[in-house]
Write an enzyme that holds these catalytic residues in place. Sequence first.
Site: not given
Ligand code: F6P
Length: 527
Positions: A194, A200, A251-252, A337, A368, A496
């Site tokens: 987003k 990452e 995002g979620r 979240e 199990h 972060k």
């Molecule tokens: O974990 C924090 C967060 O902002 C989530 O809400 C989101 O889904 C994720 O990081 C990834 O964010 P982005 O889509 O901006 O890379």
Amino acid sequence: MKPCEQTTAWATLGGHFEAHGRELDLREAFARDAGRCAALSFEAPEIFADLSKNLVDTATLRFLLELARERGVEARRDAMLRGDVVNATEGRAVLHTALRAPPGAAPFGAEVHGVLDEMLAYADSVRSDWAITDIVNIGIGGSDLGPQMVVQALGAYGHLGQRLHFVSNVDGHDLMPLLARLEANKTLFIVASKTFTTQETMTNAHAARDWFLSQGGQHVERHFVATTTHIEAAAAFGIHTTFGFWDWVGGRYSLWSAIGLPIAIAVGAENFRALLAGAHAMDRHFAQTPLERNLPVLLGLLDVWYRNFHGFASRSVAPYHQGLARLPAYLQQLEMESNGKRVDEAGRALPFATSPVVWGEPGTNGQHAYFQMLHQGSDVIPVEFIAVKHPAHSQAEQHRKLLANCLAQSRALMLGQTAAQAAAQPAPTAAAGFDAAALAQHRSFPGNRPSSTFVLDALTPRSLGALIAMYEHRVFTSGAVWGINSFDQWGVELGKAMCNALLPRLKSGDTAGLDASTAALLQRLSS
Ligand code: F6P
């Protein structure tokens, strides 16, 4: 509006819990009331929900519904669906429901359907491009969990010519072994973010591009696409095929947007539209059905009952369908979240608990592993069973075994087994001289452990869409009752920022100003 714990209904629920709730015995409740199952079973689009094995009676539900009304859940729901700024701490509307509405039925219809049509046309072009054998989605959190869960769930709708992979972890052990199996010119990378700034995702995207070029890959612009709200950042990376979305998509809650591109590639445009239609059907149910029969509302209220009155700290999700293996992981982000908050919207510390821990594994695997604890452990953990009537394979007897297991678990949790019943059952030989009465105690089950069972006719794009939307609105409901903002996630920021500060120190070994524990660990790990 009064805070949750100052409402009349909250006080009524407290009294009701002391008088009837704490001691409610499911076995007696069923024996007393032949109509209990029917009274506590609900139909929603694509989903039948048996809530009768929960520790509630009709009075509990009545008081919980009063709580929802006192807390203005309906008005808040309508405000969200209308596009009001209900995510106040980020100054944003919350309109994931608009992503699955037909044109004209929700705000931003023209923009939404413009991107949707383009994204689906692109997905179909990838599906028919036999030069592409592998598609790698690089994203994390909502840019990974939703698409990954849905692609797996709809495996029966996928086409066999292409493989989809999901890379999320900044750990190179995620990306590198995958790249070792791929051919650059046959691979399409989707960079899903987003913000297009997430550490990452950007790290993996750069590593993937470096690998692509080092393998003689040509035409980065054809082999990398992006799904993002930050088109300029994607362009700066060298990506020119981008599918956008908007700040009002959390995002979620984003799998319905361009972030769903891997889903559309996996199952095709028609099935993607069916996924949206199923979610939209649940949106209408949530928006229009009286609270008394509104499934997501009832589930959200049940969560409040268990968390705040019974004090249950966790809920286990047990999908009896291998395709739903990633559903618990997806729900962990959606629920924890969203509702893992300790202050209300005004910033006031809450005097009660919020999100439960949500966890689980597909049945029968969980049986199990940790079901021992669900049946005989010292904590009561409500379980949510998901059963699917028709499988997508032809092994009818195998499917009956799966369903028998599902039914057996909720029945065993509820009925339990007394020591006397246990003593009457055949048992393996205990150690010589081991007391028979003690053995019977080990083999007894307290029972009265609550569960819900959701039944889908089949796991289809439409039913899956409805199921996911049901969970979204359930989280909304408990969040609205608690008075928290379910749509921000400030809790991820501190870690972060500290990571960014520690990163150069891992190279330099500089520990100045760090706490003693972190300093010692950093010294041990730095290189
Ligand atoms: O974990 C924090 C967060 O902002 C989530 O809400 C989101 O889904 C994720 O990081 C990834 O964010 P982005 O889509 O901006 O890379």
